[in-house]
Design a protein around this motif. Sequence first.
Motif, PDB file in Angstrom:
ATOM      1  N   TRP A  95       1.268  -8.101 -52.974  1.00  0.00           N
ATOM      2  CA  TRP A  95       1.036  -8.462 -51.823  1.00  0.00           C
ATOM      3  C   TRP A  95      -0.078  -8.072 -50.912  1.00  0.00           C
ATOM      4  N   VAL A  96      -0.073  -6.529 -50.898  1.00  0.00           N
ATOM      5  CA  VAL A  96      -1.019  -5.990 -50.097  1.00  0.00           C
ATOM      6  C   VAL A  96      -2.531  -6.173 -50.522  1.00  0.00           C
ATOM      7  N   LEU A  97      -2.493  -5.938 -51.764  1.00  0.00           N
ATOM      8  CA  LEU A  97      -3.928  -5.929 -52.478  1.00  0.00           C
ATOM      9  C   LEU A  97      -4.583  -7.006 -53.023  1.00  0.00           C
ATOM     10  N   GLY A  98      -3.472  -8.171 -53.272  1.00  0.00           N
ATOM     11  CA  GLY A  98      -3.986  -9.182 -53.799  1.00  0.00           C
ATOM     12  C   GLY A  98      -4.031 -10.508 -52.813  1.00  0.00           C
ATOM     13  N   VAL A  99      -3.028 -10.327 -51.855  1.00  0.00           N
ATOM     14  CA  VAL A  99      -2.912 -11.560 -50.612  1.00  0.00           C
ATOM     15  C   VAL A  99      -3.373 -10.969 -49.470  1.00  0.00           C
ATOM     16  N   ALA A 100      -2.994  -9.819 -48.940  1.00  0.00           N
ATOM     17  CA  ALA A 100      -3.438  -9.473 -47.684  1.00  0.00           C
ATOM     18  C   ALA A 100      -4.938  -9.125 -47.516  1.00  0.00           C
ATOM     19  N   ARG A 101      -5.445  -8.716 -48.698  1.00  0.00           N
ATOM     20  CA  ARG A 101      -6.925  -8.322 -48.776  1.00  0.00           C
ATOM     21  C   ARG A 101      -7.877  -9.306 -49.457  1.00  0.00           C
ATOM     22  N   TRP A 102      -7.238 -10.774 -49.466  1.00  0.00           N
ATOM     23  CA  TRP A 102      -8.233 -11.922 -49.484  1.00  0.00           C
ATOM     24  C   TRP A 102      -8.499 -12.116 -51.109  1.00  0.00           C
ATOM     25  N   ALA A 103      -7.654 -11.548 -52.090  1.00  0.00           N
ATOM     26  CA  ALA A 103      -8.396 -11.757 -53.318  1.00  0.00           C
ATOM     27  C   ALA A 103      -7.512 -13.186 -53.755  1.00  0.00           C
ATOM     28  N   ILE A 104      -6.360 -13.389 -53.686  1.00  0.00           N
ATOM     29  CA  ILE A 104      -5.690 -14.696 -53.766  1.00  0.00           C
ATOM     30  C   ILE A 104      -6.079 -15.856 -53.109  1.00  0.00           C
ATOM     31  N   PRO A 105      -6.167 -15.601 -51.791  1.00  0.00           N
ATOM     32  CA  PRO A 105      -6.851 -16.615 -50.956  1.00  0.00           C
ATOM     33  C   PRO A 105      -8.022 -17.102 -51.280  1.00  0.00           C
ATOM     34  N   ALA A 106      -9.026 -16.097 -51.615  1.00  0.00           N
ATOM     35  CA  ALA A 106     -10.218 -16.533 -51.985  1.00  0.00           C
ATOM     36  C   ALA A 106     -10.539 -17.285 -53.390  1.00  0.00           C
ATOM     37  N   MET A 107      -9.164 -17.018 -54.363  1.00  0.00           N
ATOM     38  CA  MET A 107      -9.209 -17.860 -55.695  1.00  0.00           C
ATOM     39  C   MET A 107      -8.647 -19.208 -55.333  1.00  0.00           C
ATOM     40  N   ALA A 108      -7.703 -19.228 -54.282  1.00  0.00           N
ATOM     41  CA  ALA A 108      -7.275 -20.520 -53.913  1.00  0.00           C
ATOM     42  C   ALA A 108      -8.416 -21.238 -53.421  1.00  0.00           C
ATOM     43  N   ILE A 109      -9.212 -20.865 -52.563  1.00  0.00           N
ATOM     44  CA  ILE A 109     -10.516 -21.553 -52.019  1.00  0.00           C
ATOM     45  C   ILE A 109     -11.226 -22.323 -53.406  1.00  0.00           C
ATOM     46  N   CYS A 110     -11.467 -21.323 -54.219  1.00  0.00           N
ATOM     47  CA  CYS A 110     -12.239 -21.776 -55.562  1.00  0.00           C
ATOM     48  C   CYS A 110     -11.408 -22.958 -56.407  1.00  0.00           C
ATOM     49  N   LEU A 111     -10.183 -22.753 -56.329  1.00  0.00           N
ATOM     50  CA  LEU A 111      -9.250 -23.770 -56.862  1.00  0.00           C
ATOM     51  C   LEU A 111      -9.651 -25.095 -56.247  1.00  0.00           C
ATOM     52  N   PHE A 112      -9.281 -25.047 -54.960  1.00  0.00           N
ATOM     53  CA  PHE A 112      -9.466 -26.270 -54.250  1.00  0.00           C
ATOM     54  C   PHE A 112     -10.949 -26.860 -54.545  1.00  0.00           C
ATOM     55  N   ARG A 113     -11.910 -26.137 -54.736  1.00  0.00           N
ATOM     56  CA  ARG A 113     -13.521 -26.525 -54.655  1.00  0.00           C
ATOM     57  C   ARG A 113     -13.636 -26.949 -56.286  1.00  0.00           C
ATOM     58  N   LEU A 114     -12.657 -26.800 -57.249  1.00  0.00           N
ATOM     59  CA  LEU A 114     -12.920 -27.025 -58.568  1.00  0.00           C
ATOM     60  C   LEU A 114     -13.445 -28.426 -58.944  1.00  0.00           C
ATOM     61  N   GLY A 115     -14.546 -28.610 -59.558  1.00  0.00           N
ATOM     62  CA  GLY A 115     -15.187 -29.793 -59.861  1.00  0.00           C
ATOM     63  C   GLY A 115     -15.908 -30.458 -58.695  1.00  0.00           C
ATOM     64  N   GLN A 116     -16.055 -29.778 -57.601  1.00  0.00           N
ATOM     65  CA  GLN A 116     -16.877 -30.529 -56.680  1.00  0.00           C
ATOM     66  C   GLN A 116     -18.203 -29.652 -56.312  1.00  0.00           C
ATOM     67  N   PRO A 117     -19.287 -30.575 -55.886  1.00  0.00           N
ATOM     68  CA  PRO A 117     -20.752 -30.154 -55.915  1.00  0.00           C
ATOM     69  C   PRO A 117     -20.856 -29.018 -54.750  1.00  0.00           C
ATOM     70  N   ALA A 118     -21.894 -28.142 -54.681  1.00  0.00           N
ATOM     71  CA  ALA A 118     -22.043 -27.150 -53.899  1.00  0.00           C
ATOM     72  C   ALA A 118     -22.334 -27.734 -52.267  1.00  0.00           C
ATOM     73  N   ASP A 119     -21.577 -26.861 -51.402  1.00  0.00           N
ATOM     74  CA  ASP A 119     -21.545 -27.431 -50.103  1.00  0.00           C
ATOM     75  C   ASP A 119     -22.033 -26.172 -49.132  1.00  0.00           C
TER      76      ASP A 119
END
Length: 339
Positions: free
Chosen positions: A126-150
């Motif tokens: 929770w502290v190192l993965g979520v609160a410090r942005w690692a997992i949220p940043a991965m969620a953004i990459c998942l949301f952008r999967l297969g889409q062109p650069a923006d």
Amino acid sequence: MQLDRTHVVVRRRTLSEIGDLSLVMLRRYPSAIGVGFFVGAVPWALLNALLLYWIPITESDYGADDPDAVAEIWRYVCWISLLVVLQTPAAGVATTIYLGQAVFESRPTWTSVFSDAKQYFWRWLWVLGVARWAIPAMAICLFRLGQPADWFWDGMIPICILVAATLVRSNRPFMPEILLLEQCPLRSRSVTDITLSRRSKALHQPMASDLGGRFLASSFILFWIFMSVLCSMLFVRVIATGNPDWDLFFLTVMFPASLWLVAGVSVVMRLLNYLDTRIRLEGWEVELAIRAEAMRQFGEEAGLAVRPQHKQPVNTRGKVAPANPAPAEPLVQNSPGAS
């Protein structure tokens, strides 16, 4: 266990001495990177591959002459670099525990290390993965999967995350050590318990400016170490194959491997900075000497009573001192010129 005979001499050090001692630690305990950090980094690296490898795989056929392909490749480089930076504290959990125990024990067992990491899994995730942005940043990459650069999602968002992470880590760099070595709880109903936030404030706030300067200096040094490792890999590849291109192998193997190797070194440097900060703020070397003498005179319990539980040195809770402990051989001697 004799607390005044540690395997790393407990004394104040400059940043350059900490860098030198990091190399000594890596030489003395290569498994800290070869086993501990590798085991911790592999799951994150595999997730990064699932989230981002589609970019170089898709664009590798177009070559460097295609401006769209170049933009996509730089998008990949930026995102994977950011993810590794954000994931490093979580990936280095086992390394942090191992080296924290190695200060007092010659060769900690990986069974005990992974047991401790598993025991506090949800807390550090929770502290190192979520609160410090690692997992949220991965969620953004998942949301952008297969889409062109923006420009917004692949330009502004990574920059904002990097700035936020830099501000947080420069002011609160030792959260992994507080979580894993001091084992402070995230919250407590008792006002007398030292929670993670209270301990973090007490440890970081008095040295905020010094810690920020050390963070920037360490980041600069680690960047050039990364460039050296990457260029060395590329040089060996050119000599062996004659291929200097940023092809699929370079982007999916050599570049991430260089990032993770340097990330492992950064975990060691952070731990040694943590020890140095405690020495400067709390007189830790004096405390260890007093505790060790109390343990020799009155037994294990007397040594543990010298200090509140949340501030016990790493790996002393619940440990029983051997009947005839062998004196530890420090990595460096306790002299003015030692590292």
